[in-house]
Design an enzyme around this catalytic site. Sequence first.
Site, PDB file in Angstrom:
ATOM      1  N   CYS A  22       0.839  -1.194   0.000  1.00 32.97           N
ATOM      2  CA  CYS A  22       0.000   0.000   0.000  1.00 32.97           C
ATOM      3  C   CYS A  22       0.878   1.250   0.000  1.00 32.97           C
ATOM      4  CB  CYS A  22      -0.967  -0.039   1.191  1.00 32.97           C
ATOM      5  SG  CYS A  22      -2.366   1.095   1.030  1.00 32.97           S
ATOM      6  N   HIS A  77      -3.414  -5.331   0.142  1.00 33.41           N
ATOM      7  CA  HIS A  77      -2.885  -5.841   1.413  1.00 33.41           C
ATOM      8  C   HIS A  77      -2.898  -7.373   1.392  1.00 33.41           C
ATOM      9  CE1 HIS A  77      -2.674  -2.113   3.886  1.00 33.41           C
ATOM     10  NE2 HIS A  77      -3.570  -1.692   3.001  1.00 33.41           N
ATOM     11  N   GLU A  80      -1.425  -9.423   3.226  1.00 35.62           N
ATOM     12  CA  GLU A  80      -1.344 -10.030   4.559  1.00 35.62           C
ATOM     13  C   GLU A  80      -2.697 -10.484   5.078  1.00 35.62           C
ATOM     14  OE1 GLU A  80      -1.606  -5.509   5.461  1.00 35.62           O
ATOM     15  OE2 GLU A  80      -0.876  -6.830   3.878  1.00 35.62           O
TER      16      GLU A  80
END
Length: 529
Positions: A374, A505, A507
């Site tokens: 990001c 993102h 993750e």
Amino acid sequence: MKYVVVTGGGMSGLGKGVTSSSVGVLLQACGLRVTCIKIDPYLNIDAGTMSPFEHGEVFVLQDGGEADLDLGNYERFLDVTLTSDNNITTGKINRTVMEKERRGAYLGKTVQVVPHVTDEIQDWIQRKEGPPDVCVIELGGTVGDIESCPFVEALAELSYRVGDFCLIHVSHVPVLSAVGEQKTKPTQHSVRTLRSLGLAPNILACRSNSPLEGYAREKLARSCHVSSGNVLSLHDVGKNVWRVPILLRDQKAHEAVLRVLNLDVKEPDLKEWTARAELFDALVEPVRIALVGKYMGLTRINKDAYFSVEKALMHASVALRKKLAVDWVPAAWNKLKGADGILVPGGFGDRGVEGKILAAKHARENRIPYLGICLGMQVAVIEFARSVLLDMQDANSTEFDAETKNPCVVFMPEGSRTHMGGTMRLGSRRTYFHHDNHVGCMAARLYGNVSYVDERHRHRYEVNPEMVARFEEAGLWFSGRDESGERMEIVELGEHPFYVGVQFHPEFKSRPGKPSPVFTGGKKNSDLN
């Protein structure tokens, strides 16, 4: 639907989220279908406008919902996909009740906390009817907090309404150094408060530094009216939270829960889970990652602000048989020397940005593997513009300098400058890989040479599409774009071992045993599963 409710007493931070997730893992291992709900008693509609300093990371759900980091724990432990409906807040409930009142849904009645607010809470919980067999509900905060009272009342009513309802109460059993024995009074008082509010625990989960002593177990069982077999020891397991479901299974926690819920199912199969936990403990060869963050104080590292990033790094390191060591660098790059890789995560505002840009420059010039997420992708673009494109030394994002003459990163046209909550580009979006005029797309290889990938987003700013051609001519290639081809999603540097930035993102979708490809760098191990 049967319900398992997890409450906490005495203090916050006891690990209700990990306890809830671990109970879910146990029940899932018994062959049951499990979902989770997190109740957050704050007045915010969601966690989207909260400071990471105060509240930790904002976890983005598949449908774009912004939620507490515990929702991420549920998804990772149970390998499920949750939505905004799995997160209840006082703000959401009050908004719904007020909207109904304005529509005249209450037919002129005086709208009150009981029954109107408590009914709305129960209705929200019971919306989750469907495929799952069990719903694990975590009540955030501490029993006795004024803001959680309507939820406690609603859960008390729900327990009578549905019947199959198991309450697990998590409480602290401290050891005073001067005395050297485990003290049960905090838990006794916590349970007394819970009972006074209309809820009685079926199981006690006792948090302590060391295993619960026999005398403490018997004392709690007697004073809290719980059988000694239902008093569980949730002692510290170090950094390996994957040990918690195993710890619960070894104490027959699943049997206690299943008895209350009147379920007769198979014994839990945790072979794969146990193997992964043992592998984590056996790892020796280190991999050192410098995480250059901005939500870090000088005296305290706020790891919760990057909770999912750290977990994704852990998933990747275990999959590659490496012992993870994270250097938490507060946007100052004196710790970058000696790092095997540099990760710059997301964030908002200009604090620490110049340090992140220096980290990207250090990784690019010294050929150190770099992953920007990001904001981390955006600072990589800014750094490249400043260092490589000689006429752009003042390049910047309009987020940090609204008057910059070289805006490499700009505000997205569909965003709102007046309303902050829920107005970003949120949730799962599709990224298409672009192979044109470039030999070997690293991003596509990371994901197995597919044509597109769906990942979760949370941003207001994007790479300026008017500058893309200039960047690509200079060697910074945008290998992933949205469906229009105008919004940049992935950037990579061709003449570098691994220099990748992603606007999304990754993750948030990383799982134990199934790490995100960008965190493993595309490397695979034959024994990952």
